[in-house]
Design a protein around this motif. Structure first.
Motif, PDB file in Angstrom:
ATOM      1  N   ARG A 197       1.066  -1.569  -0.193  1.00 61.81           N
ATOM      2  CA  ARG A 197      -0.148  -0.369   0.264  1.00 61.81           C
ATOM      3  C   ARG A 197       0.605   1.137  -0.014  1.00 61.81           C
ATOM      4  O   ARG A 197      -0.004   2.433  -0.368  1.00 61.81           O
ATOM      5  CB  ARG A 197      -1.459  -0.231   1.336  1.00 61.81           C
ATOM      6  CG  ARG A 197      -1.892  -1.077   1.313  1.00 61.81           C
ATOM      7  CD  ARG A 197      -2.759  -1.547   2.417  1.00 61.81           C
ATOM      8  NE  ARG A 197      -3.799  -0.063   2.991  1.00 61.81           N
ATOM      9  CZ  ARG A 197      -4.733  -0.221   2.627  1.00 61.81           C
ATOM     10  NH1 ARG A 197      -5.389  -0.615   2.203  1.00 61.81           N
ATOM     11  NH2 ARG A 197      -5.355   1.157   2.627  1.00 61.81           N
ATOM     12  N   ASN A 202       1.522   2.685  -3.993  1.00 57.03           N
ATOM     13  CA  ASN A 202       0.037   3.832  -4.691  1.00 57.03           C
ATOM     14  C   ASN A 202      -0.715   4.957  -3.149  1.00 57.03           C
ATOM     15  O   ASN A 202      -0.809   5.416  -3.268  1.00 57.03           O
ATOM     16  CB  ASN A 202      -1.010   2.815  -5.134  1.00 57.03           C
ATOM     17  CG  ASN A 202      -1.410   2.419  -4.501  1.00 57.03           C
ATOM     18  OD1 ASN A 202      -1.118   2.052  -3.375  1.00 57.03           O
ATOM     19  ND2 ASN A 202      -3.144   2.012  -5.053  1.00 57.03           N
ATOM     20  N   MET A 249      -1.254   4.416  -0.673  1.00 63.37           N
ATOM     21  CA  MET A 249      -2.699   4.838  -0.322  1.00 63.37           C
ATOM     22  C   MET A 249      -2.671   4.569   1.323  1.00 63.37           C
ATOM     23  O   MET A 249      -3.724   4.343   2.042  1.00 63.37           O
ATOM     24  CB  MET A 249      -3.283   2.614  -0.451  1.00 63.37           C
ATOM     25  CG  MET A 249      -4.257   2.216  -2.165  1.00 63.37           C
ATOM     26  SD  MET A 249      -5.461   4.225  -2.332  1.00 63.37           S
ATOM     27  CE  MET A 249      -6.354   3.158  -1.317  1.00 63.37           C
ATOM     28  N   VAL A 289      -3.692  11.881  -7.291  1.00 70.51           N
ATOM     29  CA  VAL A 289      -4.396  10.772  -8.538  1.00 70.51           C
ATOM     30  C   VAL A 289      -4.111  10.486  -9.381  1.00 70.51           C
ATOM     31  O   VAL A 289      -4.228   9.900  -9.762  1.00 70.51           O
ATOM     32  CB  VAL A 289      -5.123  12.568  -8.415  1.00 70.51           C
ATOM     33  CG1 VAL A 289      -5.739  12.086  -9.996  1.00 70.51           C
ATOM     34  CG2 VAL A 289      -6.505  12.536  -7.631  1.00 70.51           C
ATOM     35  N   ARG A 305      -2.204   7.518  -8.620  1.00 76.36           N
ATOM     36  CA  ARG A 305      -2.464   5.946  -8.095  1.00 76.36           C
ATOM     37  C   ARG A 305      -3.869   5.336  -9.818  1.00 76.36           C
ATOM     38  O   ARG A 305      -3.725   4.691 -10.111  1.00 76.36           O
ATOM     39  CB  ARG A 305      -4.203   6.284  -7.856  1.00 76.36           C
ATOM     40  CG  ARG A 305      -3.865   6.361  -6.678  1.00 76.36           C
ATOM     41  CD  ARG A 305      -4.150   5.851  -5.289  1.00 76.36           C
ATOM     42  NE  ARG A 305      -3.876   7.430  -3.520  1.00 76.36           N
ATOM     43  CZ  ARG A 305      -4.148   7.984  -2.791  1.00 76.36           C
ATOM     44  NH1 ARG A 305      -5.575   7.809  -3.093  1.00 76.36           N
ATOM     45  NH2 ARG A 305      -3.600   8.280  -1.265  1.00 76.36           N
ATOM     46  N   ALA A 306      -3.340   6.915 -10.987  1.00 75.11           N
ATOM     47  CA  ALA A 306      -3.737   6.531 -11.987  1.00 75.11           C
ATOM     48  C   ALA A 306      -2.551   5.491 -13.165  1.00 75.11           C
ATOM     49  O   ALA A 306      -3.214   4.474 -13.109  1.00 75.11           O
ATOM     50  CB  ALA A 306      -3.784   6.880 -12.917  1.00 75.11           C
ATOM     51  N   VAL A 343      -0.386   3.415 -10.971  1.00 73.57           N
ATOM     52  CA  VAL A 343      -0.121   2.547 -10.031  1.00 73.57           C
ATOM     53  C   VAL A 343      -1.637   2.095  -9.237  1.00 73.57           C
ATOM     54  O   VAL A 343      -1.407   2.580  -8.557  1.00 73.57           O
ATOM     55  CB  VAL A 343       1.039   2.818  -8.458  1.00 73.57           C
ATOM     56  CG1 VAL A 343       1.408   1.263  -7.722  1.00 73.57           C
ATOM     57  CG2 VAL A 343       2.877   2.943  -9.584  1.00 73.57           C
ATOM     58  N   GLY A 344      -2.075   0.867 -10.128  1.00 72.49           N
ATOM     59  CA  GLY A 344      -3.405   0.635 -10.036  1.00 72.49           C
ATOM     60  C   GLY A 344      -3.260  -0.210  -9.081  1.00 72.49           C
ATOM     61  O   GLY A 344      -2.426  -0.951  -8.636  1.00 72.49           O
ATOM     62  N   MET A 345      -3.967  -0.322  -8.498  1.00 71.74           N
ATOM     63  CA  MET A 345      -4.786  -1.880  -7.008  1.00 71.74           C
ATOM     64  C   MET A 345      -6.060  -2.125  -7.201  1.00 71.74           C
ATOM     65  O   MET A 345      -7.129  -1.492  -7.588  1.00 71.74           O
ATOM     66  CB  MET A 345      -4.724  -0.938  -5.523  1.00 71.74           C
ATOM     67  CG  MET A 345      -4.654  -1.700  -4.525  1.00 71.74           C
ATOM     68  SD  MET A 345      -3.600  -0.710  -3.239  1.00 71.74           S
ATOM     69  CE  MET A 345      -2.807  -2.883  -1.925  1.00 71.74           C
ATOM     70  N   GLY A 359     -12.853   5.415 -14.615  1.00 73.87           N
ATOM     71  CA  GLY A 359     -11.499   5.159 -14.525  1.00 73.87           C
ATOM     72  C   GLY A 359     -11.046   6.492 -16.149  1.00 73.87           C
ATOM     73  O   GLY A 359     -10.503   7.634 -15.541  1.00 73.87           O
ATOM     74  N   ARG A 409     -11.315  -2.621 -14.090  1.00 75.50           N
ATOM     75  CA  ARG A 409     -11.010  -1.013 -13.926  1.00 75.50           C
ATOM     76  C   ARG A 409     -10.227  -1.228 -13.973  1.00 75.50           C
ATOM     77  O   ARG A 409     -10.070   0.527 -13.766  1.00 75.50           O
ATOM     78  CB  ARG A 409     -12.187  -1.255 -12.537  1.00 75.50           C
ATOM     79  CG  ARG A 409     -12.808  -0.336 -12.458  1.00 75.50           C
ATOM     80  CD  ARG A 409     -13.596   0.371 -10.367  1.00 75.50           C
ATOM     81  NE  ARG A 409     -12.452  -0.439  -9.614  1.00 75.50           N
ATOM     82  CZ  ARG A 409     -12.521  -0.853  -7.761  1.00 75.50           C
ATOM     83  NH1 ARG A 409     -14.561  -1.037  -7.953  1.00 75.50           N
ATOM     84  NH2 ARG A 409     -12.363  -0.778  -7.229  1.00 75.50           N
ATOM     85  N   CYS A 410      -9.284  -1.386 -13.421  1.00 76.89           N
ATOM     86  CA  CYS A 410      -7.903  -1.304 -13.041  1.00 76.89           C
ATOM     87  C   CYS A 410      -6.882  -0.838 -14.316  1.00 76.89           C
ATOM     88  O   CYS A 410      -6.509   0.165 -14.430  1.00 76.89           O
ATOM     89  CB  CYS A 410      -7.234  -2.014 -12.327  1.00 76.89           C
ATOM     90  SG  CYS A 410      -5.340  -1.965 -11.414  1.00 76.89           S
ATOM     91  N   VAL A 443      -7.703   1.992 -16.938  1.00 71.82           N
ATOM     92  CA  VAL A 443      -6.702   3.397 -16.661  1.00 71.82           C
ATOM     93  C   VAL A 443      -5.430   3.167 -17.714  1.00 71.82           C
ATOM     94  O   VAL A 443      -4.328   4.257 -17.267  1.00 71.82           O
ATOM     95  CB  VAL A 443      -6.658   4.766 -15.274  1.00 71.82           C
ATOM     96  CG1 VAL A 443      -8.348   4.609 -15.093  1.00 71.82           C
ATOM     97  CG2 VAL A 443      -6.022   3.348 -14.619  1.00 71.82           C
TER      98      VAL A 443
END
Lengths: 292, 425
Positions: free
Chosen positions: A88, A91, A93, A121, A124-125, A127-129, A148, A201-202, A205
């Protein structure tokens, strides 16, 4: 307005089978007690001497490790060893936990992600999770995959968005199963489908790195097999860091394995080497099931 | 030594007995609560149901041109100002020609409600061609007549103890005998404003006043409450200041409502010079009272949105604001609405703070906007409960029934919302 550094961060390298040449990174040989080689030749992410504290309690102690392009790095270890915490950090989190405090250096293609100028922002775009429990939004399948691209403005019009959604569902191996029910709620899918929807979903993007926090722990063996297949497939385009409790899974999907124990990174190496010939007694004990 | 199983056996009876006892305590408590509720409803309904009917008298009114429009101009001004009372008096005299005495005549005229004049006036203004004809008109009877018909005035009482004397009762019986008297649905009760005459009094003015007051309350307390809750729950740092704010919001929810009325009186009326008795001020005061409820309910609702949804959104690179607006708020909205409706229904039943800002005035016309003087349902009930006329007793109960009806509908809507949009994760 984006400043220059963020603009550089936004520009992700073209995805292809050939890894893009990394920007010149000054290799900083880490001061570490970890056994095995923690660095790689062409890292996409580097972490150096990372400590994480929750309040006064130290959860991660001096961890340095590189993540290479197009590889699956698995992180294993007994419960509470800090592998999820470390994941975590990659990115940011942990920012959402107020008492968490991270020191050390984590770089994504040479840019310090904890730098004040780095926008979380954007990070995290890139490095997705994917989380332990499938957490599709309580919206339609389409909206889940389109979320996304929508918030990041990746599609200029509806048809482009449709294309991105279809593409990412395809790549997550979910398209054939959901193409007739795109407008139905994502929460109505089976557990395995939900998790693949979260992956879709991840990747919608187009991130550089995908972090997976025990993505199969809530799934049955068949759904797990599908996800593992998918991970292997995704490796061609993305770097993947996966935390897992299942040693077999680590052995199946990853190229490199890192073993964590009580906040320390004990040993890193090629997955085949670690599983057949661990250098440290602790790693061996864990892998042979003497504790866990 | 006893075996374990035998020991357990020995203690079982006692355990089960304790369980039964505990269950019966619960049942008794529920029964007491239900009985109290039932008693309340029975007493209100028993007192109030008669108010939905009203006694009417049939009169053959001769629309005498000599009285209404002696010059024959049919000028609306003249028609509006004519003495329609004379028509009714004449009709009554013709119906009971034996009554000669002036005092008796006055008593005779009083059998008809003063409102009859207005209904006849209305008929003529609507259709002037009626002048010169004789029409059969049903007009409301006086409240005393109504009370006698409904059995609230006892004929067996000595004459001196009755509001209606023997003569009057005889006239009323004469009306009844010829079929010129009947009980009809009391439309006036739902369409008229307040009045000194019970048979002309209605709740419409209070209902409209309540509506405007609640509208102002909703428009103010919902957005402000939700915004405050979202900020406190999602954005505010946790520190001594936010703790202090939280404690004070909880305290505010427990402040007696009359205190808000005093505050409204000194701030809104005396300092800001807003109009007295206006729903606007009532709404402002009730917003102050409702806000803490809305904020607390909204925060609870936000808190119940699972962290996995937040993490999912943040992990996608949504900003804090996007996470809240796209995911958390839509999921929390049913809970927020439920809390708001419950706050609103509390505001609807509130009277104490409104007394302080002058919404207790006697107001006949329904307000046309939030700035017109008006009253609200609970205050109307309070006003009627304070009047001496017997006929207002049943109207008080009937108005209470209407208020309870609104409350039941609103709370029902809250329950419906909660079950309809309940999310399961």
């Amino acid at each position: 307005m984006l400043n220059q550094k963020q603009a550089v961060l936004l520009e992700s390298p073209a995805k292809s089978n050939e890894p893009a040449p990394p920007p010149p990174v000054k290799i900083h040989e880490p001061d570490t007690k970890t056994v095995g080689r923690v660095t790689v030749d062409k890292p996409i992410m580097t972490t150096r001497e990372v400590d994480v504290y929750y309040g006064d309690k130290q959860a991660i102690n001096n961890v340095s490790i590189d993540i290479s392009y197009n590889e699956v790095l698995s992180m294993i270890g007994p419960s509470g060893c800090g592998k999820s915490t470390f994941l975590r950090c990659l990115n940011r989190m942990n920012d959402t936990i107020e008492s968490a405090h991270v020191t050390g250096k984590i770089e994504l293609e040479g840019h310090d992600i904890y730098d004040k100028k780095t926008d979380v922002v954007t990070l995290r775009a890139r490095v997705g999770m994917v989380f332990q429990k499938p957490n599709p939004f309580p919206k339609s399948v389409y909206e889940n995959a389109a979320y996304g691209p929508r918030i990041h403005g990746l599609a200029r019009n509806q048809s482009e968005l449709d294309e991105i959604v279809e593409n990412s569902l395809h790549r997550a191996g979910l398209w054939d199963e959901v193409k007739d029910r795109l407008s139905q709620p994502g929460t109505g899918l089976s557990g395995g489908q939900q998790q693949r929807l979260c992956i879709a979903r991840c990747i919608a993007v187009n991130p550089d790195v995908i972090l997976m926090d025990e993505p199969c722990s809530a799934l049955d063996p068949i759904a797990t097999a599908k996800i593992e297949e998918l991970i292997d497939e995704l490796r061609r385009n993305y770097s993947i860091v996966i935390v897992t409790h299942s040693m077999q899974q680590a052995a199946r999907v990853s190229q490199r394995t890192a073993y964590f124990h009580l906040g320390d990174l004990i040993e890193v190496g090629e997955t085949s080497t670690i599983f057949t010939n661990p250098q440290v007694k602790l790693t061996e004990d864990y892998l042979t099931g003497r504790f866990g | 030594m006893m075996k374990t199983a035998a020991k357990i056996q020995a203690s079982l009876k006692k355990r089960y007995a304790a369980e039964r006892r505990f269950r019966s305590y619960g049942l008794v408590s529920v029964a007491i609560g239900l009985a109290a509720l039932l008693l309340l409803f029975i007493s209100i309904i028993a007192n109030g149901y008669t108010a939905f009917q009203q006694t009417y008298l049939k009169l053959d009114v001769q629309f005498d041109e000599a009285i209404i429009d002696p010059k024959g101009t049919r000028d609306p001004q003249t028609l509006a100002r004519a003495d329609y009372g004379k028509l009714i008096k004449k009709t009554m005299r013709e119906r009971f020609p034996d009554v000669k005495n002036r005092r008796d005549k006055r008593k005779l005229y009083k059998l008809v409600s003063p409102g009859a004049v207005f209904s006849i006036q209305g008929m003529v203004r609507k259709d002037p061609r009626l002048i010169g004809t004789t029409q059969t008109v049903w007009v409301p009877a006086d409240d005393d007549v109504d009370m006698l018909i409904k059995g609230y005035i006892n004929r067996d009482d000595p004459e001196s103890a009755r509001r209606l004397k023997d003569k009057e009762i005889a006239w009323i019986d004469a009306f009844a005998a010829t079929g010129s008297m009947e009980k009809r649905f009391n439309k006036t009760f739902f369409t008229a404003g307040d009045s000194r005459e019970p048979e002309l009094a209605g709740i419409w003015g209070a209902v409209v006043g309540s509506f405007y007051t609640l509208l102002v309350t909703l428009v103010l307390s919902f957005p402000v409450g939700v915004a405050a809750a979202v900020y406190l729950q999602e954005f505010a740092p946790r520190n001594r200041w936010t703790d202090l704010i939280e404690v004070n919001i909880n305290n505010l929810a427990a402040v007696p409502s009359i205190v808000f009325g005093l505050l409204g009186l000194s701030v809104f009326l005396n300092f800001m010079a807003l109009p007295r008795s206006a729903p606007l001020v009532g709404g402002l005061v009730l917003s102050l009272m409702t806000l803490p409820t809305v904020i607390i309910a909204s925060r609870a609702s936000l808190q119940s949105v699972p962290p996995s949804i937040r993490e999912g959104a943040l992990g996608m690179g949504a900003s804090q604001m996007q996470m809240v607006a796209h995911h958390v708020l839509p999921l929390a909205m049913p809970g927020m609405l439920t809390g708001t409706i419950i706050g609103m229904s509390r505001a609807l039943g509130e009277s104490a703070p409104l007394l302080m800002i002058g919404m207790v005035a006697f107001i006949v016309n329904a307000p046309e906007g939030p700035l017109d003087p008006s009253t609200v349902l609970p205050v109307q009930i309070y006003l009627w409960a304070d009047t001496p006329e017997r006929a207002f007793v049943e109207r008080t109960s009937a108005a209470t029934l209407v208020l309870l009806g609104f409350l039941v509908v609103m709370n029902g809507a809250a329950v419906w919302l909660r079950t309809r949009f309940e999310q399961r994760w």
